[in-house]
Design an enzyme around this catalytic site. Structure first.
Site, PDB file in Angstrom:
ATOM      1  N   ARG A 365       8.594  -0.365   1.438  1.00 43.36           N
ATOM      2  CA  ARG A 365       8.962  -0.871   0.193  1.00 43.36           C
ATOM      3  C   ARG A 365       7.715  -0.183  -0.985  1.00 43.36           C
ATOM      4  O   ARG A 365       8.171   0.254  -2.047  1.00 43.36           O
ATOM      5  CB  ARG A 365       9.212  -2.253  -0.089  1.00 43.36           C
ATOM      6  CG  ARG A 365      10.637  -2.666   0.733  1.00 43.36           C
ATOM      7  CD  ARG A 365      11.038  -4.038   0.267  1.00 43.36           C
ATOM      8  NE  ARG A 365      11.600  -4.109  -1.236  1.00 43.36           N
ATOM      9  CZ  ARG A 365      11.022  -4.684  -2.134  1.00 43.36           C
ATOM     10  NH1 ARG A 365       9.721  -5.108  -2.097  1.00 43.36           N
ATOM     11  NH2 ARG A 365      11.128  -4.535  -3.401  1.00 43.36           N
ATOM     12  N   CYS A 396      -0.465   8.625   8.729  1.00 46.99           N
ATOM     13  CA  CYS A 396      -1.080   9.796   8.028  1.00 46.99           C
ATOM     14  C   CYS A 396      -0.406  10.452   6.935  1.00 46.99           C
ATOM     15  O   CYS A 396       0.371  11.167   6.919  1.00 46.99           O
ATOM     16  CB  CYS A 396      -1.054  11.068   9.232  1.00 46.99           C
ATOM     17  SG  CYS A 396      -1.815  10.564  10.638  1.00 46.99           S
TER      18      CYS A 396
END
Ligand SMILES: *Cc1c(COP(=O)(O)O)cnc(C)c1O
Length: 477
Positions: A365, A396
């Site tokens: 979210r 990453c």
């Protein structure tokens, strides 16, 4: 912000629910922590009578911790408020997309709620649960199937099960006429989803009431749709539906929606359709930070129910069965996510990053909607907040930030960091990005913790992988 600028503040306790004699009178969606949250004699956060350190030791982290009492309380408050404020029949249905899994379905079904599903997968999960619970008989009246592009396979599945289909568009109507021809005597029970043309203030991605939006029939086509449906005897059109958006704090949009929907209802009745139900959607918001001030569940229901009663009186039509389909406000505040604190990066005069062992894969979210959250260090609840840090995930991706500028006690590696309000649209949106196994979830209640979703393993990650024969055994002998 410079950490040295900050005055130490008092403890992390300000997020605990206000203590009252009757916890169940608190509206769960107005709390940051589940209703059973307390600090125990080890200075550790406890939810549902379970100590967070013990849970993390036993089940690992990240860990979703779902409080059964809070979830049940939200269900009860919706149900009881409809009985109190709406003189006609009513039904609360859970928008399963918030979190669809068997244990959540089971708790909600046991509270007498129905289900809104938006895919064959959510339908299957719900059906399997109801069947195992011995509740397989009321599927026709308990499950509503949504979606703006249901596949033929999904529609066939829905028809075979007999749930109510929330028709969204012309293609779906035409497909159902074709599929219905093979149903023999049986008719196709549908409701029509319309775009009500109502604006509300929430994130653009979760607004659905305004006209420029992919869901539902455009209201300019109402007459044409009603005519088409009334001319095809295969349809048993029992109602009208609209949903205006999510994480809404205002009451005016749902008040206005009542008037618009009752107008649609009147047109449908005038066409001779056997209308019995009106579905006002969901959308009530929850408190993610202390700045959020959503109305209580009871107040939301009162607003919707009285507006529908008034509009029906004005239009002189009988009260329909009133349906609401909340997701976030039922389950959002009932769950927290526990992470283990790892590395720290201090950039002088700029920012301190604290990394945890999950991130955008278990809570997408923040990166998707710029959503705000609050966190606490759960194993040292009385340590004063003393620094402002940015809580990063382990993915990453620079944008993998759970909370920017969180005010916390100094977090040490191994501390348990809890993010609050993660029951809705967290597990259901979780991914395996970077091939992280999805976390486990436990249901806690009166000191007992039950595993409801197993932590994925590396083998689980390879479950769908296939290696073409021509790529293996390449070693020359
Ligand atoms: C998402 C959705 C809901 C639930 O919304 P919440 O904000 O979680 O209450 C209800 N109905 C429909 C059609 C939806 O798409």
């Amino acid at each position: 912000m410079l950490t040295t600028d900050l005055k130490p503040q008092n403890s992390g306790h300000q997020y605990l629910p206000q203590q009252t004699a009757e916890q169940s009178s608190l509206s769960p969606n107005q709390q940051l922590l589940p209703l059973t949250a307390k600090v125990n004699s080890h200075d550790c956060l406890e939810i549902g009578g379970c100590d967070l350190s013990t849970l993390v030791n036993q089940f690992g982290s990240p860990l979703y911790i779902l409080d059964e009492y809070t979830l049940r309380t939200a269900c009860k408050q919706y149900r009881e408020a409809f009985i109190k404020y709406y003189p006609g029949q009513s039904q609360v249905i859970y928008a399963s997309k918030a979190w669809s899994c068997m244990a959540v379905c089971a708790v909600i079904a046991s509270e007498g709620l129905g289900f809104d599903v938006v895919s064959g997968g959510e339908l299957y999960t719900t059906l399997q649960t109801l069947e195992q619970m011995g509740l397989g008989d009321d599927i026709a009246t308990k499950i509503y199937f949504h979606g703006n592009n249901k596949s033929v396979t999904e529609l066939q599945f829905a028809l075979s099960v007999g749930c109510t289909i929330m028709v969204d568009n012309w293609l779906e109507l035409e497909t159902l006429v074709k599929l219905g021809a093979n149903l023999g005597e049986k008719s196709v029970r549908i409701m029509l989803r319309l775009t009500p043309g109502i604006e509300c203030h929430t994130h653009e991605y979760i607004r659905t009431g305004h006209l420029d939006n992919k869901f539902g029939f455009d209201p300019h086509q109402l007459e044409a749709v009603l005519t088409y449906v009334s001319e095809h005897s295969i349809f048993n059109c029992i109602g009208i539906h609209a949903h205006i958006g999510s994480q809404i704090f205002e009451t005016q949009p749902h008040h206005d929606l009542a008037g618009v929907l009752v107008g649609y209802l009147k047109s449908a009745i005038a066409k001779g359709l056997p209308i019995q139900e009106l579905n006002v959607g969901g959308g009530l918001g929850i408190r993610y930070t202390e700045k959020d001030d959503p109305p209580a569940i009871e107040e939301w229901v009162k607003n919707v129910a009285t507006a529908i009663v008034k509009a029906c009186e004005a239009e002189q039509i009988p009260l329909p069965k009133l349906i609401a389909e909340p997701g976030r406000s039922l389950i959002g505040s009932a769950c927290i996510t526990a992470y283990t604190v790892g590395s720290r990066k201090e950039i002088p005069e700029l920012r301190t990053y604290i990394a945890v062992d999950g991130g955008m894969s278990d809570n997408p979210r923040p990166i998707t909607y710029q959503s705000l959250y609050r966190a606490i260090i759960a194993n040292r609840m009385s340590t004063p907040q003393s620094e402002t840090v940015t809580i990063a995930g382990k993915h990453c991706e620079s944008g993998d930030i759970l909370i920017k500028d969180a005010l916390l006690p100094k977090a040490e590696p191994g501390d348990i960091l809890v993010v609050m309000g993660t029951g809705a649209y967290n597990y259901s949106m979780a991914s395996n990005y970077n091939r992280l196994p999805r976390p486990a979830a436990v249901l806690v209640h009166q000191g007992e913790a039950n595993l409801i979703l197993k932590r994925e393993t590396y083998e689980d990650l390879l479950r769908q992988d296939r290696l073409p024969d021509r790529l293996v055994n390449l070693k020359e002998d």
